[in-house]
Design a protein around this motif. Structure first.
Motif, mmCIF file in Angstrom:
data_model
loop_
_atom_site.group_PDB
_atom_site.id
_atom_site.type_symbol
_atom_site.label_atom_id
_atom_site.label_comp_id
_atom_site.label_asym_id
_atom_site.label_seq_id
_atom_site.Cartn_x
_atom_site.Cartn_y
_atom_site.Cartn_z
ATOM 1 N N GLY A 1 0.816 -1.202 0.000
ATOM 2 C CA GLY A 1 0.000 0.000 0.000
ATOM 3 C C GLY A 1 0.852 1.256 0.000
ATOM 4 O O GLY A 1 0.531 2.229 -0.688
ATOM 5 N N PHE B 1 -8.355 1.716 -1.905
ATOM 6 C CA PHE B 1 -8.293 1.976 -0.468
ATOM 7 C C PHE B 1 -9.398 1.268 0.323
ATOM 8 O O PHE B 1 -9.115 0.572 1.300
ATOM 9 C CB PHE B 1 -8.348 3.488 -0.220
ATOM 10 C CG PHE B 1 -7.124 4.205 -0.692
ATOM 11 C CD1 PHE B 1 -5.970 4.203 0.071
ATOM 12 C CD2 PHE B 1 -7.115 4.864 -1.909
ATOM 13 C CE1 PHE B 1 -4.825 4.851 -0.367
ATOM 14 C CE2 PHE B 1 -5.980 5.520 -2.363
ATOM 15 C CZ PHE B 1 -4.824 5.507 -1.590
ATOM 16 N N LEU C 1 -7.188 -2.571 0.055
ATOM 17 C CA LEU C 1 -6.379 -2.401 1.262
ATOM 18 C C LEU C 1 -7.183 -2.644 2.535
ATOM 19 O O LEU C 1 -6.722 -3.350 3.440
ATOM 20 C CB LEU C 1 -5.774 -0.993 1.281
ATOM 21 C CG LEU C 1 -4.692 -0.738 0.221
ATOM 22 C CD1 LEU C 1 -4.231 0.715 0.276
ATOM 23 C CD2 LEU C 1 -3.511 -1.673 0.431
ATOM 24 N N GLN D 1 -5.871 2.295 6.349
ATOM 25 C CA GLN D 1 -6.204 2.717 4.985
ATOM 26 C C GLN D 1 -6.436 4.218 4.922
ATOM 27 O O GLN D 1 -6.140 4.865 3.907
ATOM 28 C CB GLN D 1 -7.420 1.946 4.457
ATOM 29 C CG GLN D 1 -8.734 2.142 5.191
ATOM 30 C CD GLN D 1 -9.494 3.387 4.765
ATOM 31 O OE1 GLN D 1 -9.355 3.828 3.630
ATOM 32 N NE2 GLN D 1 -10.292 3.943 5.668
#
Length: 232
Positions: free
Chosen positions: A4, A165, A169, A186
């Motif tokens: 990420g 996101f 994630l 996130q």
């Protein structure tokens, strides 16, 4: 989490060496995930790898921003659909779950749209940021193409942001560290991604992080990304 971080680092032609280092780090992480057979990391890599690659090739190669935007939206999503066909990685399918309309969703969504819109307007009036390259390029096109480009950007940008996101994630971080930690992490990554975006700078990071946290809560409460995407 490390993947990420690689995904949110800005890619700029003037610092191509940094992009190469980040790309190499992403490759090492993906290989490590495969060696360790981490399903969560492999699922995330299938989406984040093409996403980062499309941005890097398009920006460093000097491609028109419109072409890069299309690639960013098509290729990662295609990889996601492919992953959904693999039994071992099928838990990736809930990334794009629509979710359901919870009792608090309408007023929370409306409040998010109004407050975030007001905050972005106030920030833009105070900072007077330069238009993004994509928007500057649209100004040189015929009016109908400019309008089409703006509409396409307004539709596409929220979709891939939410897929990354609140979809990839948040889901994969929750599978490792739990939902509460995932919502916070996130949001932190979402804020960091806006350091050179809109809004930008430290203030922009804080604004985007708070916004990402609210969207993450809405994603968890509704069980899908549809409401969060609508608010974006």
């Amino acid at each position: 989490m490390a993947l990420g971080v690689c995904a949110v680092l800005p890619i700029r032609p003037e610092v191509a060496a940094r992009t190469a280092v980040v790309g190499a780090a992403a490759v090492v992480l993906i290989v490590g995930a495969c060696v360790l057979r981490s399903a969560a990391a492999i699922r995330a890599a299938v989406f984040i790898g093409p996403l980062f690659g499309c941005f890097a090739v398009g920006i460093l190669g000097g491609w028109p921003p419109a072409v890069t935007t299309v690639l960013v939206c098509v290729l990662p999503l295609g990889c996601l659909l492919f992953v959904g066909r693999r039994a071992a990685l099928r838990p990736a399918v809930p990334w794009l779950a629509r979710g359901s309309l919870t009792p608090e969703a309408p007023w929370l969504g409306l409040a998010t749209v109004v407050l975030s819109g007001a905050a972005l307007t106030a920030w833009a009036l105070a900072v007077r940021p330069e238009p993004a390259e994509y928007l500057r390029e649209l100004q040189r096109l015929p009016l109908w193409l400019t309008i089409l480009g703006i509409v396409a950007f307004a539709l596409i940008n929220p979709v891939w942001e939410e897929m990354l996101f609140r979809g990839v994630l948040l889901t994969e971080l929750a599978s490792v560290w739990g939902v509460r930690a995932a919502v916070v992490l996130q949001a932190v990554l979402f804020g960091a991604a806006h350091f050179a975006g809109f809004p930008s700078g430290l203030v922009g990071m804080a604004m985007a992080g708070a916004w990402g946290f609210v969207l993450g809560v809405m994603r968890v409460r509704s069980g899908g990304i549809l409401i969060a995407t609508w608010c974006t």
